[in-house]
Design a protein around this motif. Structure first.
Motif, PDB file in Angstrom:
ATOM      1  N   SER A 125       0.844  -1.190   0.000  1.00 20.53           N
ATOM      2  CA  SER A 125       0.000   0.000   0.000  1.00 20.53           C
ATOM      3  C   SER A 125       0.876   1.235   0.000  1.00 20.53           C
ATOM      4  O   SER A 125       2.050   1.188   0.363  1.00 20.53           O
ATOM      5  CB  SER A 125      -0.946  -0.005   1.195  1.00 20.53           C
ATOM      6  OG  SER A 125      -0.232   0.146   2.396  1.00 20.53           O
ATOM      7  N   TYR A 126       0.292   2.331  -0.419  1.00 26.90           N
ATOM      8  CA  TYR A 126       0.987   3.610  -0.525  1.00 26.90           C
ATOM      9  C   TYR A 126       0.160   4.654   0.214  1.00 26.90           C
ATOM     10  O   TYR A 126      -1.079   4.619   0.162  1.00 26.90           O
ATOM     11  CB  TYR A 126       1.121   4.023  -1.993  1.00 26.90           C
ATOM     12  CG  TYR A 126       1.829   3.007  -2.842  1.00 26.90           C
ATOM     13  CD1 TYR A 126       3.194   3.102  -3.081  1.00 26.90           C
ATOM     14  CD2 TYR A 126       1.131   1.945  -3.418  1.00 26.90           C
ATOM     15  CE1 TYR A 126       3.854   2.163  -3.862  1.00 26.90           C
ATOM     16  CE2 TYR A 126       1.784   1.006  -4.209  1.00 26.90           C
ATOM     17  CZ  TYR A 126       3.140   1.123  -4.418  1.00 26.90           C
ATOM     18  OH  TYR A 126       3.780   0.200  -5.190  1.00 26.90           O
ATOM     19  N   ILE A 127       0.845   5.599   0.865  1.00 26.60           N
ATOM     20  CA  ILE A 127       0.136   6.673   1.562  1.00 26.60           C
ATOM     21  C   ILE A 127       0.696   8.021   1.121  1.00 26.60           C
ATOM     22  O   ILE A 127       1.767   8.102   0.529  1.00 26.60           O
ATOM     23  CB  ILE A 127       0.238   6.533   3.098  1.00 26.60           C
ATOM     24  CG1 ILE A 127       1.686   6.615   3.562  1.00 26.60           C
ATOM     25  CG2 ILE A 127      -0.423   5.264   3.579  1.00 26.60           C
ATOM     26  CD1 ILE A 127       1.842   6.785   5.058  1.00 26.60           C
ATOM     27  N   LYS A 128      -0.061   9.048   1.424  1.00 26.19           N
ATOM     28  CA  LYS A 128       0.301  10.444   1.176  1.00 26.19           C
ATOM     29  C   LYS A 128       0.719  10.664  -0.272  1.00 26.19           C
ATOM     30  O   LYS A 128       0.046  10.212  -1.194  1.00 26.19           O
ATOM     31  CB  LYS A 128       1.378  10.894   2.160  1.00 26.19           C
ATOM     32  CG  LYS A 128       0.920  10.884   3.605  1.00 26.19           C
ATOM     33  CD  LYS A 128       1.978  11.470   4.492  1.00 26.19           C
ATOM     34  CE  LYS A 128       1.510  11.459   5.931  1.00 26.19           C
ATOM     35  NZ  LYS A 128       2.444  12.159   6.794  1.00 26.19           N
ATOM     36  N   SER A 129       1.840  11.364  -0.476  1.00 21.36           N
ATOM     37  CA  SER A 129       2.242  11.726  -1.840  1.00 21.36           C
ATOM     38  C   SER A 129       2.599  10.501  -2.671  1.00 21.36           C
ATOM     39  O   SER A 129       2.406  10.499  -3.890  1.00 21.36           O
ATOM     40  CB  SER A 129       3.410  12.713  -1.808  1.00 21.36           C
ATOM     41  OG  SER A 129       4.582  12.110  -1.292  1.00 21.36           O
ATOM     42  N   GLU A 130       3.103   9.443  -2.040  1.00 19.74           N
ATOM     43  CA  GLU A 130       3.395   8.211  -2.783  1.00 19.74           C
ATOM     44  C   GLU A 130       2.108   7.620  -3.358  1.00 19.74           C
ATOM     45  O   GLU A 130       2.111   7.097  -4.469  1.00 19.74           O
ATOM     46  CB  GLU A 130       4.099   7.188  -1.895  1.00 19.74           C
ATOM     47  CG  GLU A 130       5.552   7.496  -1.639  1.00 19.74           C
ATOM     48  CD  GLU A 130       6.417   7.361  -2.886  1.00 19.74           C
ATOM     49  OE1 GLU A 130       6.308   6.343  -3.592  1.00 19.74           O
ATOM     50  OE2 GLU A 130       7.192   8.290  -3.149  1.00 19.74           O
TER      51      GLU A 130
END
Length: 181
Positions: A125-130
């Motif tokens: 999973s990826y969060i924020k700007s990623e």
């Protein structure tokens, strides 16, 4: 091998080996893999959230974009992604839904954490700007090329800008009474 560590029990984290303490902090980094079980509170049963949410990816392997369902900016972002995703590469789920809360736990986040957009793929999973850059890679031209260019901006700068927008999103864009998606 997964290690389950009760987070809410006093004094346990100080006695953990350094590599375990480092692994626990790693969930705040932009990408998370699902190699460990979620943190526990004292008396809470261990749940392997990757296994518990594997049914979300059995028949449909497309990634799931988690968003704040009452945020006007987030709802606008979802509409933008839908309009620019002609191949329907991304699915959507509100962070406040039961499925959204489970997927947040799978991503190593608290189930009530609505502070960031999250993109959940089958294996990570990826969060924020990623997450934003990864979503851009899935949608139509010219956004994948723009995402490649934005990867040259250091993560701490991208996340600084992201956090400032996210922390003021209700002030600038308002809230809706319910999820419009």
């Amino acid at each position: 091998m997964a290690l389950v560590i009760p987070v809410g029990c006093a004094g346990l984290s100080a006695s953990l080996p350094a590599y375990v303490r480092h692994r626990r902090r790693a969930t705040s980094i932009a990408t998370t893999t699902f190699a460990t079980l979620s943190p526990l509170r004292c008396g809470e049963a261990a749940v392997d959230w990757a296994e518990a949410t594997s049914s979300f990816f059995e028949k449909d392997t497309r990634p799931i974009m988690l968003f704040d369902g009452v945020c006007n900016l987030c709802n606008g972002g979802v509409k933008f992604v839908r309009d620019n995703d002609r191949k329907r590469n991304i699915r959507f789920e509100a962070l406040q839904s039961e499925a959204g809360k489970k997927l947040l736990r799978r991503s190593g986040r608290a189930p009530d954490d609505i502070s960031s957009v999250v993109l959940v793929e089958k294996q990570r999973s990826y969060i924020k700007s990623e997450a934003v850059l990864k979503i851009m890679e899935y949608i139509d031209l010219p956004f994948p090329q723009l995402a490649i260019f934005l990867h040259f901006v250091p993560l701490f700068i991208r996340d600084f800008v992201y956090d400032n927008v996210a922390n003021n999103r209700y002030t600038f864009f308002g809230r809706s009474d319910s999820c419009e998606i």
